[in-house]
Design an enzyme around this catalytic site. Structure first.
Site, PDB file in Angstrom:
ATOM      1  N   GLN A   9       0.825  -1.207   0.000  1.00  0.00           N
ATOM      2  CA  GLN A   9       0.000   0.000   0.000  1.00  0.00           C
ATOM      3  C   GLN A   9       0.863   1.262   0.000  1.00  0.00           C
ATOM      4  O   GLN A   9       1.903   1.300   0.650  1.00  0.00           O
ATOM      5  CB  GLN A   9      -0.887  -0.016   1.249  1.00  0.00           C
ATOM      6  CG  GLN A   9      -2.179   0.737   1.070  1.00  0.00           C
ATOM      7  CD  GLN A   9      -3.238   0.298   2.086  1.00  0.00           C
ATOM      8  OE1 GLN A   9      -3.248  -0.832   2.520  1.00  0.00           O
ATOM      9  NE2 GLN A   9      -4.117   1.203   2.454  1.00  0.00           N
ATOM     10  N   SER A  87       3.889  -6.724   2.710  1.00  0.00           N
ATOM     11  CA  SER A  87       2.533  -6.630   3.268  1.00  0.00           C
ATOM     12  C   SER A  87       1.497  -7.106   2.244  1.00  0.00           C
ATOM     13  O   SER A  87       1.481  -8.270   1.867  1.00  0.00           O
ATOM     14  CB  SER A  87       2.275  -5.197   3.754  1.00  0.00           C
ATOM     15  OG  SER A  87       1.081  -5.119   4.482  1.00  0.00           O
ATOM     16  N   ARG A 112      -9.589  -8.574   2.753  1.00  0.00           N
ATOM     17  CA  ARG A 112      -8.560  -8.041   3.656  1.00  0.00           C
ATOM     18  C   ARG A 112      -8.715  -6.528   3.809  1.00  0.00           C
ATOM     19  O   ARG A 112      -8.670  -5.982   4.915  1.00  0.00           O
ATOM     20  CB  ARG A 112      -7.184  -8.375   3.079  1.00  0.00           C
ATOM     21  CG  ARG A 112      -5.985  -7.892   3.897  1.00  0.00           C
ATOM     22  CD  ARG A 112      -4.720  -8.255   3.136  1.00  0.00           C
ATOM     23  NE  ARG A 112      -3.497  -8.058   3.904  1.00  0.00           N
ATOM     24  CZ  ARG A 112      -2.750  -6.953   3.847  1.00  0.00           C
ATOM     25  NH1 ARG A 112      -3.120  -5.955   3.071  1.00  0.00           N
ATOM     26  NH2 ARG A 112      -1.645  -6.856   4.563  1.00  0.00           N
ATOM     27  N   GLN A 243       0.118 -12.559   9.366  1.00  0.00           N
ATOM     28  CA  GLN A 243       0.718 -11.327   8.843  1.00  0.00           C
ATOM     29  C   GLN A 243       0.002 -10.043   9.287  1.00  0.00           C
ATOM     30  O   GLN A 243       0.632  -9.010   9.479  1.00  0.00           O
ATOM     31  CB  GLN A 243       0.744 -11.409   7.311  1.00  0.00           C
ATOM     32  CG  GLN A 243       1.577 -10.339   6.633  1.00  0.00           C
ATOM     33  CD  GLN A 243       0.904  -9.806   5.381  1.00  0.00           C
ATOM     34  OE1 GLN A 243      -0.193  -9.274   5.433  1.00  0.00           O
ATOM     35  NE2 GLN A 243       1.575  -9.948   4.254  1.00  0.00           N
TER      36      GLN A 243
END
Length: 295
Positions: A9, A87, A112, A243
């Site tokens: 991101q 990520s 997510r 994670q």
């Protein structure tokens, strides 16, 4: 050995992926399929939307995933010996190495994003980048604060992002500045990613990941939670679930990939952040990037 890495991101930009849509029939078909899966026209937002439009979590994560995965799919010479993603980028890496189908990868990324958005709304929280201190000092300060404050992203030597409650992060920044940090900069993010405050999102995503079929990949994925190469589908799943509340061990990931024989790193997707981080781990390492259609 060739290492391919996928950004997370923050790398999004207006117009991303438009050249892929216009030049590749395969990419166009998958973009159209993505609009169906997501239930909204993400291609319009990616190609024509503003910076603010792309900042919406439900858009940002699928947009970066789509850009990265479709670039990998349209590359003539995509034969990775190892992959990793920062990520969100871990999902792109898993589709690129065949562990996860395109459709399942996109569905999980969308879930997510929504789950993280909900978790951010439960309690105001944030993140801060700490530059110029040893990891051990930052870890020690995080432990000393009674609020939720944890290391979140080990990006490269001397750069660690911390995550936690608003007051906890303010306090940590103050102490770390006193201890000699070159910068202790609060980030413009929706919440405390990769911290215990993401537990509601982890629980929600766990159910979706458990019910998704993962295959044996064509090459190892170095996963964020332990920075180690993984090929076993069940272990991949377990690490992917962990994670959300665990730190991204990117420094260690790059170090391990180099130790295991990586001779070059290619970043696939928007931006150049990961190339820069690789160089900070090993200045002599060969790096390159693919962020537009190459035909």
């Amino acid at each position: 050995m060739k290492a391919f890495v996928f950004p997370g991101q923050g790398a999004q930009y207006p117009g991303m992926g438009k050249d892929l849509y216009e030049n590749s029939a395969e990419a166009k078909a998958l973009f159209d399929k993505a609009n169906e899966i997501l239930g909204f026209n993400i291609t319009n937002i990616m190609f024509e939307g503003s910076v603010d439009d792309l900042k919406q979590t439900k858009v940002t994560q699928p947009a970066i995933f789509l850009h990265s995965v479709l670039l990998a799919k349209t590359l003539k010479d995509f034969s990775p010996d190892m992959v990793a993603g920062h990520s969100l980028g871990e999902f792109s890496a898993l589709v690129a190495n065949g562990a996860l189908s395109f459709e399942d990868g996109l569905t999980l990324v969308s879930k997510r994003a929504m789950a993280m958005q909900k978790a951010c709304e439960i309690e105001p929280s944030t993140m801060a980048a700490i530059v110029g201190l040893e990891d051990e000092i930052v870890e020690e300060v995080c432990r000393s604060i009674e609020e939720v404050v944890v290391p979140a992203n080990y990006n490269c030597p001397g750069q660690l992002v911390i995550s936690g409650s608003m007051t906890g992060i303010d306090k940590a920044c103050e102490i770390l500045t006193e201890k000699g940090a070159k910068r202790a900069l609060k980030l413009v993010v929706g919440g405390a990613f990769h911290s215990p405050l993401m537990e509601p999102a982890r629980e929600e995503l766990a159910a979706a990941i458990e019910s998704t079929v993962f295959s044996n990949p064509v090459c190892p994925v170095y996963q964020n939670v332990n920075a180690k190469p993984v090929t076993d589908p069940d272990t991949v799943k377990k690490n992917l679930i962990a994670q959300l509340t665990a730190p991204v061990r990117w420094t260690q990931t790059v170090q391990n990939m180099i130790a295991d024989g990586a001779a070059s790193f290619t970043e696939i997707g928007p931006g150049k952040v990961l190339q820069g981080l690789v160089k900070k781990v090993d200045r002599a390492m060969e790096t390159s990037g693919v962020n537009s259609f190459e035909g």
